[in-house]
Design an enzyme around this catalytic site. Sequence first.
Site, PDB file in Angstrom:
ATOM      1  N   ASP A 268       0.748  -1.342   0.138  1.00 17.83           N
ATOM      2  CA  ASP A 268       0.053   0.085  -0.034  1.00 17.83           C
ATOM      3  C   ASP A 268       0.957   1.376   0.012  1.00 17.83           C
ATOM      4  O   ASP A 268       2.145   1.150   0.286  1.00 17.83           O
ATOM      5  CB  ASP A 268      -1.073   0.137   1.404  1.00 17.83           C
ATOM      6  CG  ASP A 268      -2.252   0.631   0.780  1.00 17.83           C
ATOM      7  OD1 ASP A 268      -2.200   1.611  -0.064  1.00 17.83           O
ATOM      8  OD2 ASP A 268      -3.321   0.530   1.716  1.00 17.83           O
ATOM      9  N   CYS A 269       0.442   2.369  -0.265  1.00 16.88           N
ATOM     10  CA  CYS A 269       1.240   3.411  -0.603  1.00 16.88           C
ATOM     11  C   CYS A 269       1.853   4.131   0.492  1.00 16.88           C
ATOM     12  O   CYS A 269       1.161   4.450   1.388  1.00 16.88           O
ATOM     13  CB  CYS A 269       0.330   4.516  -1.568  1.00 16.88           C
ATOM     14  SG  CYS A 269       0.017   3.963  -3.031  1.00 16.88           S
TER      15      CYS A 269
END
Length: 735
Positions: A268-269
């Site tokens: 995830d970012c």
Amino acid sequence: MLSCKEKNIGIEETPIGSNTDPEKDFPFYDTSLSMDERVEDLISRLTLEEKADQMMHSTSGIERLGIPPYGWWNEALHGVGRSGTATVFPQAIGLGATFDSDLAFRVSSAISDEARAMHNAAKEKGYHLRYSGLTFWTPNINIFRDPRWGRGQETYGEDPFLTSILGTSFVRGLQGDNPDYLKTAACAKHYAVHSGPEKLRHEFDAIASPKDMWETYLPAFEALVKADVEAVMCAYNSTNGQPCCSNNYLITDVLRNQWNFDGHVLSDCWAIVDLYTPADKGGHGVANSQAEAAALAVEHGVSLNCGSTYLDGLPQAVKEGLITEEEIDAQLAILLRTRFKLGLFDPKGSNPYDDISVDVINSDEHRSLAREVAQKGIVMLKNNGALPLKNDLSRYFVTGPNATSADVLLGNYYGVNPKLVTVLEGVAGAIHPGSQLQYRMGALLDRESLNPQDWATPNAGTSDATIAVLGISSLLEGEEGESLASSTAGDRLDYNLPKNQIDFLKKLRNAAGERPIIAVITGGSPMNLAEVHELADAVLLAWYPGEEGGNAVADIIFGKVSPSGRLPITFPKSLDQLPPYEDYSMKGRTYKYMDEDPLYPFGYGLSYGSFTYGDLNISKSSISKDEEVSITVDVTNQSDIPSDEVVQLYLSDLEASVDVPNYQLYGVQRVNLGAKESKNITFTLQPSAFQMVDNDGNRVFEPGKFTVYVGGSSPMKRSMELGAPKMSTGTITLN
């Protein structure tokens, strides 16, 4: 679609120059070679720094090799997102409310058509922006275990079975059925135990027992891996003591070794940043530096970094001896296979998707599909006979903070569209030319008006019907940092509708007298609608219904279509009925484990039709653990109104030696029944339906009796109190 902080890094917005197709004489361009040979050749030509760059979500172009930049980060939760004009389908929770896996496949097939068309058009222009690629970070198959989670709208609801069948269909539509090429690449997220709190997601440790892991949190991920989903995104939070993006049990033991997943894992970012952010500063603090965090993630099988860590961190990690270049090569090879499967290194015209025209984007066919999904997802929660309305009454009044709102059509992770149809516009387009229509907003979304003047509510007393469009929007619920009017990072820690909306509805009720009030509720999560239920004559839950949402709402209100949506999540009466938000134990949660009476039960929804169920015909009343069972039932529409019924099958284990769900969904069929029509419906239960999950997380057979329920809702008694048809039941004994 994904859960990420937007940051502008990399050089994704710049083509690599006029010559992006020099000689194409490198072996990795040779389509006669095997994919492994092509991948190996490409990796052999890259420097360490280029390898790290190619493992970032925004890759640089490599001009000497003729490779343009590529953006891995693309969104398609309910239509191609953030990339220009596209068909905006209803939000994922609205698709979940259709209980229709075939419809999910048709939606994602349309989305992947538009994605290819948009990618082809961007490529022709030499554009390589983020959100123009073919790797889509969707679907979100987390379990919506608690209504406080602002991102629950992105899911298909609280049930692992429903999530699995919708998610696998969505993946099949996105990825296509070509034996040589992916149409687009889908991603199962957020692996694996992730559903809030949003404010704590970068540091939170979700503790789940083995039983809850394998009974609730992991089944949908396993189903999507079996459906060959191309990618899996690891979540921000920790699970059982280890950050998800360096979680040996989740990624190595389960995903790779047990499920044999051979696609790529991405973070995830900026989740890798959380690995080296100290715990006292809101991270996990399991690494001491960027280089150490990069090495840790790669060693645990994370091939793609959405964020900033790998670019400098991996070369530094090699210099420090934290990881070898060969280990990096192994993960890069997994990642590059996805680009080869998409045909990104093949000559134009090599795959059938290169010629998909922009004519498919927001085509009439896709708009019609968006309207169908919205129609089938709208849930009628109450109707005292007020609906359907005639469309030629003398005067209608449309009011409420969401009647003209485009935001309530979109939810989050949306595309844009030049023809968004609000509820006001939908109603206006549906009524007779001789009828009069009045509109005033009447109330703000979440606060009292500063103006003491009230020019809205008197209209309810002079109109034949009032349509009040209430509820919540992305201003109040959504992802961390996105919900501008939320003080709790998009989570809904207050379960009630804003008080000013209830006060406004009370004033409308007083003004309307005996004249009907239709409440249309928008939002992506359960909310306290008890007072709305009492005050309104009919209540429709429209979710975030997409570009055709206003037309779909009007279709239901005026009887063009009979409502057929069903709740994919339980609506408790209050948050007092639930465990604390941070508690990831399933005890007391969802229809499977909740013992208290909810406001609205899972699977519930009313219709203009009137359905009855005949007796169950069970092929075998006594079975062994390797036998399947067929169950048939006659379903009849007793009314004169053609309608869809969503036939649901549940099992209840009556004699388990450990705690088991009250009942579990194991079959769904949506069936259209004409006036007075009957149809015979057949379900086949596989042996696995009779397994239970023991306290160690093992699926085991245990002799005993099972009750089978078939009907139009979950078996909660509350369903029947609200008007759901009486369920048919039977018993099966497992020897």
